[in-house]
Scaffold this motif. Structure first.
Motif: not given
Lengths: 588, 588
Positions: B84-87, B90
């Motif tokens: 998850n590259n949004k956090i 991630g």
């Protein structure tokens, strides 16, 4: 630009520069054909000089100056003939080429010197003039530095400063609230916070993890000496911590302050002393450990000599005061009277004087020299000392001995304000029994957790067991003063319920008193704990002073009055009406 | 130690480490045989995972979890299969080996998500849950950073933070004070400060040279939208300064905040705009200069066409709104109604539509195409634009045009909250004439100095001259909002006397209202000046928000009520009696 430099910064390297300074006339001295002016600002004092070669208008202006005039002075930096090595600017002076009176000044009602000739009341009335004096200026500079370094440290430890409200809900628990009538909500009042306790716990529930605030608190109490109706706290709270995490963090803060403000390096961990030891050895829950003179319990060593004062006592203890065996009978009598005052409350004072040539005591009738020698051996007294002994109810006698110990420390100069001896006092009793109301009270507040290892006793129904439960609480003590205190809070609903039960509080009562906090705890409260430092006191101790008043810019007197502003005061009828209030105060 | 790491810090480098985290259960997702838990704390979110290989007791515990439970989780850091590259965390997840429920949670009454499903009132009541949401958490983190960086900068500039009292003297001037009854001084009241104005000036008299304080202020006013009864100021004062010294210093503060908090570098000096230009070109003393659309005066360009609306007007002005010539008649009618609302107060709205094929206008009857072309030329409109024109009394018309300008800026998306356009507005009128009472009032406060070059006019007895005197005052304006304001103060007794004279105030009145400050000024007041920033608003603007409420941890609603704590509230009769008060509020 009124100035090129301050009055504190010019040095020998500046010789030859033309500068402009501004400040207050501290002193004017004439010597021969020369006139010297000490010009003062916050940063220091610089000497201005005129002589026979100075222009007439400068001479005329200087002749018209009075103390505390505000002037702007231009001139050349010159090397002084006779240097003053007491001040950093003492190697130079300014040969005046221009002078400009920015403001005249009436002669102040007292001298603006380190030791003023003004009485306390006069200085309180003209606080803005008192604040010009060096000791007060330095006190507030120290306070600024303490606050700033506190913030630097706590910010570096990921604490967030979060402002909590000053207009809060009045709660009937504890000390008396100051209240604020609400015009928009007729008949209702806000309270001013005694501390942000509930809000900081809510911030933990909200997940802020590490909170602090340097915050004003308010208590409408009859003011004991050196208490203020508004005072400042460094207020802190942390989540997911146990006691040692909290102590480590705030020991770090104290060490950072000692180092950055006073240049003192505390490398070793601070002592952690259980409450029982503090009471037993120092007769105080805030022991001054700058000096020894510990209390020795003698209860079992002195019984059976037909001396009913000892035989009937629950407790006997003594302290060894070194090197005072030359005290006269009169001095000892005076001390005996001193401990019998109601503030100390001892019944009497027994002494054993240890001399080269033998022991002399007020209980010679009951104790032989050999008996006395045993006591001397037990307490470790040596020739030249006096042992003071008291007896009676244990806790009271310990406190009285502790009070005498502090007094002897003062008299013998063992309490040097430049020496700092911090420690943690831990393991306080959780509960205090009150005979009058026949119930337990929380020694701190009802959210203080019991120590995990005492949970068994906490659930016992026996008074004796409950009295033995220690709180997971701690005080930060410095030089015999409690500067900070806090605890691990109860986050478990069952433990909280039991706490209210032990305190004889119904669910409804708890709900009424602590409603929104109890409600918040239902939505996932993390384990948390914190503490608060009394910031005024902390600053005063760092400054080596006993009283906090000099560390507060505009303090109030013992009746809560601001002598300068003349507050409080009457408000007009219109405002009373708007607030739906009528005064019932007796007419003057 | 409840945790080895926070939920925001683990990265791909930590793979293989065994860690313990603690926090709140944000979300639980089941996928096939796997269960994923998003664990949240202040620092971030970390994904926990169990699968078929996990122990039964872990599975059982996980099955019992609900939203917002507080848990402690031990496990091994593993690389995620689907990242998850949004956090920031991630890339990893924690394979659970131990889980411990620290506290259960009732289901919150609204979702703890960036966009919550809870209404405003519900969220206010459960503020501690609302504060768990990211936008509010970030708002308070920004506020902490703003406060901290303000202190870092001002400390570096030799400012001292000095705490002034919260229990002060009530003064009848200005807005309504909150008052605090004094139990120890029957019938008397303290006031809570509306600002520390007098105290900071006293600190200058006391010689502290550079003072600041981030301080709570209180105003018992009927609350307009987005006002709070208690609010926070960055309050500052300096001695031996002229206006430019003050502006330079606090422009430095603003630039430091832009840089350290937002990473924005303002290299050029901020624009300084005279009040007259702000009113003339923007119809506002707090112009939003993120976009043009300046007001053009047309008074002399439009007279003599037998159009009485213009011919009889003191002032005619117009703005060019680019690219909206496609606006329908209906849209323009709607805008006309909008400016005629009492909040804007215009009498009407005239338009000239500039199209490729000619000009179309609501005043075609009076103006030929050539006449209109002259106007188009004068205001520099081009094809595709519409010119809006208003006429009437000068100041009112300018303000109405300014209000329309802001509205059009909003409609056209010209007011990007991520773009920052700061400026200083200067040279305000010193005095405001009030026709009703037939006297002048101080536009700021009676200690504001007139500009040195206007002293002649200040001593004139003509109303017209006095109206032209500029104050040595300045506002800091950001994106159309007045964020800060201040002035050089009067330090000269003669000028102050004249000021009171101009305001029609007797010596006794001045003494009564400003007694101790006037008294202090007799003992050598330095030239001084300062300003104050509205800190809540400053933070909200930095956060790109219009309302301050999210930037205050525990705000009050529009009736001054704390919905969470349910304050204010009744206090008991005993306390009323102790305070010598009786309520005259109507019974419910």
């Amino acid at each position: 630009m009124y100035r090129t430099n301050t009055c504190g910064e010019l040095r020998i390297d500046h010789v030859g520069h033309t500068v402009t300074l501004a400040g207050w006339v501290q002193r004017i001295r004439k010597m021969g054909g020369m006139t010297f002016i000490d010009l003062r600002d916050r940063y220091g004092i610089t000497q201005l000089v005129i002589d026979g070669t100075s222009a007439k208008e400068i001479n005329d202006t200087v002749a018209s100056l009075g103390r505390e005039y505000v002037i702007q002075a231009e001139g050349k930096v010159e090397e002084r003939q006779s240097k003053n090595n007491k001040i950093p600017t003492g190697e130079i002076e300014i040969k005046l080429t221009k002078i400009n009176i920015l403001n005249k000044a009436q002669t102040p009602p007292f001298t603006i010197e380190d030791e003023s000739d003004g009485g306390e009341e006069l200085r309180a009335k003209y606080r803005y003039l008192d604040l010009r004096r060096n000791p007060l200026k330095k006190a507030l500079m120290l306070r600024h530095k303490m606050a700033h370094e506190t913030r630097v440290y706590l910010d570096s430890q990921n604490f967030m400063e979060i402002e909590t409200p000053y207009l809060i809900k009045s709660t009937p628990e504890g000390a008396r609230d100051f209240v604020v009538p609400s015009r928009m909500n007729p008949g209702e009042f806000y309270a001013l916070p005694q501390s942000p306790q509930q809000y900081k716990q809510l911030l933990m529930v909200a997940g802020f993890d590490r909170y602090f605030q340097i915050v004003r608190c308010f208590r409408d109490e009859d003011l004991r000496a050196d208490r203020q109706p508004e005072f400042t706290q460094i207020d802190c709270e942390m989540s997911f911590v146990e006691r040692d995490d909290v102590l480590r963090t705030f020991e770090g803060l104290a060490k950072h302050l000692f180092k950055s403000v006073l240049g003192k390096d505390f490398k070793e961990p601070f002592l952690r002393m259980p409450y029982s030891e503090a009471m037993g050895s120092y007769g105080s829950d805030k022991p001054d450990i700058r000096f020894g003179m510990k209390i020795n319990e003698l209860t079992n060593d002195v019984k059976g000599h037909n001396f009913s004062v000892f035989d009937d006592a629950q407790y006997v203890g003594g302290i060894v005061v070194e090197g005072i065996s030359a005290y006269t009978r009169k001095q000892i009598d005076e001390l005996t009277e001193w401990v019998k005052r109601s503030q100390v409350g001892a019944k009497g004072l027994i002494y054993i004087r240890v001399n080269e040539d033998g022991l002399k005591s007020s209980i010679d009738k009951f104790f032989t020299q050999d008996d006395l020698k045993k006591i001397v051996g037990k307490v470790g007294a040596k020739s030249g000392d006096i042992i003071f002994i008291m007896s009676g109810v244990k806790s009271k006698t310990q406190v009285a001995l502790g009070t005498l110990r502090i007094e002897m420390g003062n008299r013998l100069g063992l309490r040097d304000p430049k020496v700092f001896a911090p420690l943690w006092v831990c393991d306080f009793p959780l509960l205090e029994w009150d005979d009058e109301t026949n119930r337990f009270y929380a020694m701190h507040h009802p959210f203080t957790a019991p120590k995990p290892e005492n949970l068994d006793k906490f659930y016992s129904n026996k008074k004796e067991d409950l009295e033995l439960v220690s709180a997971n609480a701690y005080d930060f003590v410095l030089n015999g003063t409690e500067v900070g205190g806090g605890s691990i809070r109860i986050h478990d609903a069952a433990v909280q319920k039991r706490m209210f039960e032990v305190l004889g509080m119904t669910d409804e009562e708890a709900q009424y008193k602590f409603g929104f906090l109890m409600q918040a705890f239902k939505f996932g409260a993390p384990p948390h704990g914190g503490l608060a430092f009394g910031f005024d006191r902390f600053c005063a101790l760092f400054g080596g002073q006993d009283t906090i008043r000099d560390y507060i810019a505009f303090p109030k007197n013992n009746t809560g009055r601001d002598m300068m502003a003349d507050a409080p005061s009457k408000i007009d009828d219109i405002q009373m009406k708007e607030l739906y209030l009528k005064s019932t105060a007796p007419e003057e």
